[in-house]
Design a protein around this motif. Structure first.
Motif, short mmCIF file in Angstrom:
data_model
loop_
_atom_site.label_atom_id
_atom_site.label_comp_id
_atom_site.label_asym_id
_atom_site.label_seq_id
_atom_site.Cartn_x
_atom_site.Cartn_y
_atom_site.Cartn_z
N PHE A 1 7.50 6.31 -8.16
CA PHE A 1 7.71 7.44 -9.27
C PHE A 1 8.38 7.36 -9.74
N LEU A 2 9.46 6.91 -10.36
CA LEU A 2 10.05 7.21 -11.72
C LEU A 2 9.67 6.37 -13.16
N VAL A 3 8.96 5.55 -12.26
CA VAL A 3 7.96 5.16 -13.61
C VAL A 3 7.11 5.46 -13.58
N SER A 4 6.12 5.79 -12.96
CA SER A 4 5.08 6.35 -13.23
C SER A 4 5.09 8.12 -13.51
N VAL A 5 6.36 8.50 -13.87
CA VAL A 5 6.12 9.85 -14.50
C VAL A 5 6.37 9.68 -16.20
N VAL A 6 6.63 8.41 -15.99
CA VAL A 6 7.00 8.05 -17.69
C VAL A 6 5.76 6.88 -18.01
N VAL A 7 4.96 6.05 -17.12
CA VAL A 7 3.96 5.84 -18.14
C VAL A 7 2.54 6.76 -18.22
N ILE A 8 2.07 7.50 -17.50
CA ILE A 8 1.13 8.83 -17.11
C ILE A 8 1.58 9.57 -18.23
N LYS A 9 3.27 9.94 -18.77
CA LYS A 9 3.12 10.91 -19.76
C LYS A 9 2.82 9.76 -21.37
N PHE A 10 2.60 8.50 -20.97
CA PHE A 10 2.99 7.45 -22.56
C PHE A 10 1.07 7.60 -22.46
N LEU A 11 0.05 7.36 -21.28
CA LEU A 11 -0.78 7.19 -21.91
C LEU A 11 -1.65 8.48 -22.02
N LEU A 12 -1.51 9.73 -21.20
CA LEU A 12 -1.90 10.61 -21.87
C LEU A 12 -2.00 11.06 -23.57
N GLY A 13 0.15 10.59 -23.91
CA GLY A 13 0.13 10.51 -25.09
C GLY A 13 -1.08 9.40 -25.59
N TYR A 14 -1.25 8.37 -25.12
CA TYR A 14 -1.53 7.23 -26.28
C TYR A 14 -3.07 7.83 -26.44
N ILE A 15 -3.96 8.37 -25.59
CA ILE A 15 -5.03 7.65 -25.60
C ILE A 15 -5.77 9.21 -26.43
N ARG A 16 -4.49 10.29 -26.81
CA ARG A 16 -5.10 10.90 -27.91
C ARG A 16 -5.63 10.40 -29.48
N LYS A 17 -4.57 9.71 -29.24
CA LYS A 17 -5.22 8.91 -31.18
C LYS A 17 -6.16 7.29 -30.71
N HIS A 18 -5.36 6.60 -29.35
CA HIS A 18 -6.31 5.29 -29.12
C HIS A 18 -6.86 5.62 -28.46
N ASP A 19 -8.20 4.32 -28.37
CA ASP A 19 -9.11 4.16 -27.28
C ASP A 19 -9.14 3.04 -26.16
N VAL B 1 1.02 -1.20 0.51
CA VAL B 1 -0.03 -0.14 -0.06
C VAL B 1 0.83 1.29 -0.02
N VAL B 2 2.06 1.16 0.58
CA VAL B 2 2.39 2.80 1.08
C VAL B 2 3.74 2.59 0.07
N ILE B 3 3.84 1.60 -1.14
CA ILE B 3 4.67 2.13 -2.14
C ILE B 3 3.98 2.97 -2.97
N GLN B 4 2.81 3.24 -3.17
CA GLN B 4 2.14 3.88 -4.21
C GLN B 4 2.37 5.20 -3.96
N LEU B 5 2.87 5.89 -2.58
CA LEU B 5 3.54 6.77 -2.06
C LEU B 5 5.02 7.69 -2.82
N GLY B 6 4.97 6.62 -3.81
CA GLY B 6 5.98 6.98 -5.12
C GLY B 6 5.08 7.17 -6.52
N ALA B 7 4.18 6.15 -5.97
CA ALA B 7 3.59 6.70 -7.88
C ALA B 7 2.47 8.36 -7.60
N ILE B 8 1.91 8.69 -6.26
CA ILE B 8 1.29 9.68 -6.02
C ILE B 8 1.99 10.65 -5.92
N LEU B 9 3.70 11.03 -5.95
CA LEU B 9 4.36 12.00 -6.08
C LEU B 9 4.36 12.42 -7.25
N ALA B 10 4.52 11.16 -8.48
CA ALA B 10 4.03 11.49 -9.94
C ALA B 10 3.49 12.25 -10.19
N VAL B 11 2.05 11.99 -9.90
CA VAL B 11 0.57 12.45 -10.20
C VAL B 11 1.16 14.27 -10.04
#
Length: 324
Positions: free
Chosen positions: A283-301, A74-84
């Motif tokens: 945290f580091l991976v979340s930054v990359v993944v969030i950017k990827f997803l926001l770019g992906y959904i511009r052209k894909h479902d 559960v607490v490992i999620q704090l790193g992911a939250i920081l990316a947001v």
């Protein structure tokens, strides 16, 4: 001579013991980093972090107590939250230094005579960005169903009943099918709500109710449930994703802090190192993944994630029924 021999043997044993301890320590750090990578990927993509953690834990187990493992997940999620927080700072921070542009805009809003149209409130050296305040009010409304759910203790009941490989696999498959059906239904349709700021309070409470599905049924995916709910009520993929990411801040932060308080802060040096390693990699991976997803959904479902969930659910079922 015998004294020197005994001394050399003692030094050799000490060095060997130190080498073994360092090797074990580094192995646990590496495992924590891998768990953080998986968390950073699966927390934001609508594919269920729970399902992936269950599978990963079958092949890669941290040498920690059951209590620490429960807290770590559960607490490992704090790193992911920081990316947001870092990526969406402009959308979540409601204050700014007063600038000439903001003052002019605030003055124009004052002249309009409508409080709803006022986007800036200039309070001395600080400008309050009202759209951000309103967005946070919607986030709070979305959190209310989850707060009631936790206060009633239903989260613990659902974990006890449904936190097992079979239920997780079923949730993966069911919501994978749901993604495909919703996207097929919305194909070639223009979403009425294009921006997050246009999400109404009624929509916010409905999205919060969909979030309960993830709380009740592990394997559903919190982001998956809220995105499906938002898509069903006419929110665009971009706005649905942004709202989901920001909604995660209070939800995951509260869950992480409660879990950490229950466990206590009396961690060993190794436990702190394992926990922080997992958080940093998440945290580091979340930054990359969030950017990827926001770019992906511009052209894909989202259908590709639906198919992926179905395949993963089948893999989980096959593994625990045929191979275990």
């Amino acid at each position: 001579m015998s004294a020197w021999y005994r001394l050399s043997v003692a030094l050799h044993r000490l060095m060997h013991s130190s080498y073994e301890k360092n090797g074990v320590f580094m192995a646990e750090i590496l495992k924590a980093i891998i768990f953080g990578i998986v968390e950073g990927i699966t927390e934001w993509l609508p594919i269920s972090s729970t399902g992936h953690m269950i599978l990963l834990n079958e092949f890669l187990t941290l040498d920690v107590s059951a209590e620490f493992w429960d807290m770590f997940l559960v607490v490992i999620q704090l790193g992911a939250i920081l990316a947001v927080v870092v990526l969406f700072w402009n959308l979540i921070w409601p204050f700014a230094r007063s600038s000439s542009e903001a003052v002019v805009a605030a003055g124009q809003n004052e002249k309009s005579g409508s409080l709803a149209k006022r986007e800036y409130w200039v309070l001395g050296p600080v400008t309050v960005r009202m759209p951000v305040i309103i967005n946070w009010c919607k986030i709070v409304v979305s959190c209310l169903p989850a707060i009631v759910f936790v206060v009633l203790g239903l989260d613990e009941t659902c974990d006890r009943l449904f936190y097992n490989p079979v239920c997780v696999a079923v949730a993966l498959i069911v919501f994978g099918v749901a993604f495909i059906l919703v996207e097929n239904h919305n194909a070639a349709k223009q979403a009425p709500v294009e921006q997050m700021r246009d999400i109404t309070f009624q929509m916010a409470i409905l999205i919060g109710l969909f979030q309960l599905l993830a709380a009740a049924f592990p394997g559903t995916s919190r982001s998956g449930a809220t995105i499906i709910g938002a898509l069903l009520i006419g929110v665009s993929r971009k706005a649905a994703s942004e709202f989901t990411f920001i909604l995660a801040i209070p939800v995951m932060l509260g869950a992480s802090l409660l879990k950490l308080m229950d466990f206590g802060l009396h961690l060993t040096g190794t436990e702190w190192a394992v926990l922080l390693s997992g958080m940093v990699s998440a945290f580091l991976v979340s930054v990359v993944v969030i950017k990827f997803l926001l770019g992906y959904i511009r052209k894909h479902d989202f259908k590709v994630f639906g198919w992926y969930r179905i395949v993963l659910g089948v893999v989980v079922l096959l593994y625990f029924f045929l191979l275990k």
